[in-house]
Design an enzyme around this catalytic site. Structure first.
Site, PDB file in Angstrom:
ATOM      1  N   ASP A  71     -41.820  93.364 -63.509  1.00 11.55           N
ATOM      2  CA  ASP A  71     -41.265  92.506 -62.509  1.00 11.55           C
ATOM      3  C   ASP A  71     -39.886  92.070 -62.992  1.00 11.55           C
ATOM      4  OD1 ASP A  71     -41.541  91.018 -64.967  1.00 11.55           O
ATOM      5  OD2 ASP A  71     -43.051  89.363 -64.224  1.00 11.55           O
ATOM      6  N   SER A  72     -39.220  92.469 -63.906  1.00 12.33           N
ATOM      7  CA  SER A  72     -37.739  92.658 -64.039  1.00 12.33           C
ATOM      8  C   SER A  72     -37.345  93.023 -62.833  1.00 12.33           C
ATOM      9  CB  SER A  72     -37.229  93.088 -65.371  1.00 12.33           C
ATOM     10  OG  SER A  72     -37.690  94.552 -65.361  1.00 12.33           O
ATOM     11  N   ASP A 110     -46.426  96.142 -63.240  1.00 12.09           N
ATOM     12  CA  ASP A 110     -46.576  94.558 -63.998  1.00 12.09           C
ATOM     13  C   ASP A 110     -47.443  93.694 -63.012  1.00 12.09           C
ATOM     14  OD1 ASP A 110     -45.819  93.204 -66.014  1.00 12.09           O
ATOM     15  OD2 ASP A 110     -43.801  93.368 -65.635  1.00 12.09           O
ATOM     16  N   LYS A 140     -49.465  95.721 -66.589  1.00 14.79           N
ATOM     17  CA  LYS A 140     -49.220  95.096 -67.788  1.00 14.79           C
ATOM     18  C   LYS A 140     -49.187  93.715 -67.127  1.00 14.79           C
ATOM     19  CE  LYS A 140     -44.717  94.402 -69.008  1.00 14.79           C
ATOM     20  NZ  LYS A 140     -44.554  92.900 -68.831  1.00 14.79           N
ATOM     21  N   GLU A 142     -48.849  89.355 -68.749  1.00 13.04           N
ATOM     22  CA  GLU A 142     -48.184  88.487 -70.183  1.00 13.04           C
ATOM     23  C   GLU A 142     -49.122  87.634 -70.760  1.00 13.04           C
ATOM     24  OE1 GLU A 142     -44.476  86.529 -68.649  1.00 13.04           O
ATOM     25  OE2 GLU A 142     -43.654  88.570 -68.428  1.00 13.04           O
ATOM     26  N   GLU A 208     -41.874  91.219 -77.351  1.00  6.98           N
ATOM     27  CA  GLU A 208     -40.370  90.870 -76.522  1.00  6.98           C
ATOM     28  C   GLU A 208     -39.586  89.677 -77.462  1.00  6.98           C
ATOM     29  OE1 GLU A 208     -39.738  90.501 -72.304  1.00  6.98           O
ATOM     30  OE2 GLU A 208     -37.693  89.783 -72.599  1.00  6.98           O
TER      31      GLU A 208
HETATM   32  O1  KIV Z   1     -40.487  93.236 -66.540  1.00  9.72           O
HETATM   33  C1  KIV Z   1     -40.103  93.742 -67.470  1.00  9.72           C
HETATM   34  O2  KIV Z   1     -39.199  94.740 -67.356  1.00  9.72           O
HETATM   35  C2  KIV Z   1     -40.654  93.963 -68.770  1.00  9.72           C
HETATM   36  C3  KIV Z   1     -40.117  94.565 -69.832  1.00  9.72           C
HETATM   37  C4  KIV Z   1     -38.741  93.642 -70.391  1.00  9.72           C
HETATM   38  C5  KIV Z   1     -40.843  94.668 -71.146  1.00  9.72           C
HETATM   39  O3  KIV Z   1     -41.451  93.039 -68.865  1.00  9.72           O
END
Ligand code: KIV
Length: 291
Positions: A71-72, A110, A140, A142, A208
């Site tokens: 989600d970056s 994510d 993924k 959090e 992280e």
């Molecule tokens: O969203 C993302 O790119 C991440 C990485 C920084 C691990 O969670």
């Protein structure tokens, strides 16, 4: 007797003779089982983010075994200030493109902010979209102890989960962007979070922005692989945001980023050269014209 194919025998990269996660073009996608075997072998592996099919195809050809549709994308692809506004519809669209652009890498999608915090059932509904509509091989999310019920239900339902602890950018409004796990109490909490996600069934965990010594201790303690970003050299894997790693991100990048190229300069130079050619009337020329 019929010969078993590489897909049936479960050998990543077997078309190129390699059994390691990194390198070569395999005949099937990397799976979470391959990731577990790599930890047993003590093999370190790289992970990069990807948000579109073309970039992902480059990384796939380069042999990157795991790609995260992070989600970056919010900051690095969609123009938001943080990851918080990213929606599940946006993640599903980006993840589908990355899956289409790759044939070997395990693609991890994510779960964005707001798509799993309500509880396990909401998490399952959201993860199911990423698996069915985008075709990702894992998701993924959090959170450590606070997300263990979500992880348990997803894993029970057949969806592999990569956990993410330490700095969790979706909580930026509560925690800011600060190093996590400093001091005895915070270090103990990080260890509890790591064990909680492992016990819940996560196949790997992102650490992280945590002190290198603590990340090393977590890596020694867990039997699942740790994926570090700003967590020192001792984790089992390393992940970087691709636009940081290739120097496309504008402005300052975090201290833990190593830039392997400066695409921003390359692209700026090329765009200016094109513009100057057009203004000067020197592009297109005869060889670029059709008759
Ligand atoms: O969203 C993302 O790119 C991440 C990485 C920084 C691990 O969670």
């Amino acid at each position: 007797m019929t010969q078993l194919s590489a897909a049936q025998t479960g050998t990543p990269g077997s078309s190129s003779g390699g059994k390691t996660l990194y390198g070569g073009k395999g005949t099937r996608r990397i799976t979470v089982r391959d990731i577990a075997l790599a930890k047993e072998r003590g093999e370190k592996w790289p992970m990069l983010t990807a948000y579109d099919a073309m970039t992902a195809s480059v990384f796939d050809e380069a042999g990157i075994p795991v790609m995260l549709v992070g989600d970056s994308a919010g900051n690095c692809h969609l123009g938001y200030d943080t990851t918080v506004p990213v929606t599940l519809d946006e993640m599903t669209m980006l993840a589908a493109a990355v899956v289409r652009g790759t044939s070997r890498a395990l693609i991890v999608g994510d779960l964005p902010f707001g798509s799993y915090q309500e509880g396990p059932v909401q998490a399952l509904r959201s993860a199911t979209r990423l698996v069915k509509e985008a075709g990702v091989g894992a998701v993924k999310l959090e959170g450590g102890e606070r997300s263990h019920r979500q992880i348990e239900l997803l894993v029970e339902s057949g969806i592999p989960v990569m956990a993410h602890i330490g700095l969790t950018p979706q909580s930026v409004n509560a925690m800011g962007y600060r190093v996590q796990g400093r001091g005895e109490e915070a270090a103990q909490q990080l260890l509890r979070d790591a064990k909680a996600v492992q016990d819940a069934g996560a196949f790997a965990v992102v650490l992280e922005l945590v002190p290198a010594e603590l990340a090393a201790e977590v890596t020694r303690t867990l039997h699942i692989p740790t994926v570090g970003i700003g967590a020192g050299p001792e984790t089992d894997a390393q992940v970087l945001v691709w636009t940081d790693m290739l120097g496309l991100t504008g402005g300052r990048v975090p201290k833990f980023v190593k830039q392997y190229a400066n695409l921003r300069d390359v692209m700026t130079g090329a765009a200016k050269a094109f513009a100057e050619d057009v203004v000067a009337g020197s592009f297109p020329q005869e060889e670029h014209s059709v008759h």
